[in-house]
Design a protein around this motif. Sequence first.
Motif, mmCIF file in Angstrom:
data_model
loop_
_atom_site.group_PDB
_atom_site.id
_atom_site.type_symbol
_atom_site.label_atom_id
_atom_site.label_comp_id
_atom_site.label_asym_id
_atom_site.label_seq_id
_atom_site.Cartn_x
_atom_site.Cartn_y
_atom_site.Cartn_z
ATOM 1 N N VAL A 50 -6.197 0.235 5.230
ATOM 2 C CA VAL A 50 -6.587 1.595 4.841
ATOM 3 C C VAL A 50 -7.407 2.254 5.950
ATOM 4 O O VAL A 50 -7.235 3.433 6.237
ATOM 5 C CB VAL A 50 -7.364 1.572 3.509
ATOM 6 C CG1 VAL A 50 -7.946 2.939 3.198
ATOM 7 C CG2 VAL A 50 -6.450 1.116 2.376
ATOM 8 N N VAL A 109 0.856 -1.188 0.000
ATOM 9 C CA VAL A 109 0.000 0.000 0.000
ATOM 10 C C VAL A 109 0.886 1.230 0.000
ATOM 11 O O VAL A 109 1.964 1.217 0.572
ATOM 12 C CB VAL A 109 -0.954 0.005 1.213
ATOM 13 C CG1 VAL A 109 -0.202 0.115 2.512
ATOM 14 C CG2 VAL A 109 -1.966 1.116 1.105
ATOM 15 N N ALA A 131 -5.543 3.020 -2.742
ATOM 16 C CA ALA A 131 -4.405 2.346 -2.137
ATOM 17 C C ALA A 131 -4.258 1.048 -2.911
ATOM 18 O O ALA A 131 -5.238 0.346 -3.156
ATOM 19 C CB ALA A 131 -4.667 2.078 -0.658
ATOM 20 N N ALA A 180 -4.945 6.941 0.395
ATOM 21 C CA ALA A 180 -6.109 6.146 0.019
ATOM 22 C C ALA A 180 -7.357 7.006 -0.130
ATOM 23 O O ALA A 180 -8.302 6.619 -0.782
ATOM 24 C CB ALA A 180 -6.363 5.048 1.043
ATOM 25 N N ARG A 211 -1.887 5.209 4.111
ATOM 26 C CA ARG A 211 -3.288 5.356 4.497
ATOM 27 C C ARG A 211 -3.845 6.700 4.026
ATOM 28 O O ARG A 211 -4.948 6.789 3.534
ATOM 29 C CB ARG A 211 -3.403 5.229 6.011
ATOM 30 C CG ARG A 211 -4.812 5.304 6.488
ATOM 31 C CD ARG A 211 -4.897 4.978 7.953
ATOM 32 N NE ARG A 211 -6.247 5.245 8.387
ATOM 33 C CZ ARG A 211 -6.550 5.793 9.523
ATOM 34 N NH1 ARG A 211 -5.628 6.129 10.368
ATOM 35 N NH2 ARG A 211 -7.801 5.999 9.842
#
Length: 127
Positions: A65, A33, A44, A39, A36
């Motif tokens: 996420v 990813v 993500a 996203a 966070r």
Amino acid sequence: MECVSDPTDRERERATHRNGDQASDGGGGEPVVRSRDEAIGEPAVFEYANHERIGVAVVDAVSTVAGVDPLQLDTRLYDVIDPDALERTIRNGNADVEISFRFEAYRVSVFGDGGITVTGPAGADRS
């Protein structure tokens, strides 16, 4: 999980799929990813391994996420999609297969080439 700071050419190439929403890169291995914070508004990007259950990878991606433990998610995956049907459809399709659905406050897309994207929260995406 490994953080990806600079998207690969493949990620850029798949950044916009046929209906204008954003998509993921593919591959296999450890879930990946960007972050966070990224996203929100842009997906993500995660990858699932060939041996990994896709439903488990989806739950792990969404919980990452969301910033919570997978067991702390309010919704169970089987409440929004049949995990076995998801697994069969993706595994029996080709690399171009894509299944998208809402899970928690996020839009999840699973791709036949090993990619998963999580975009959200749902009110912030472009669907």
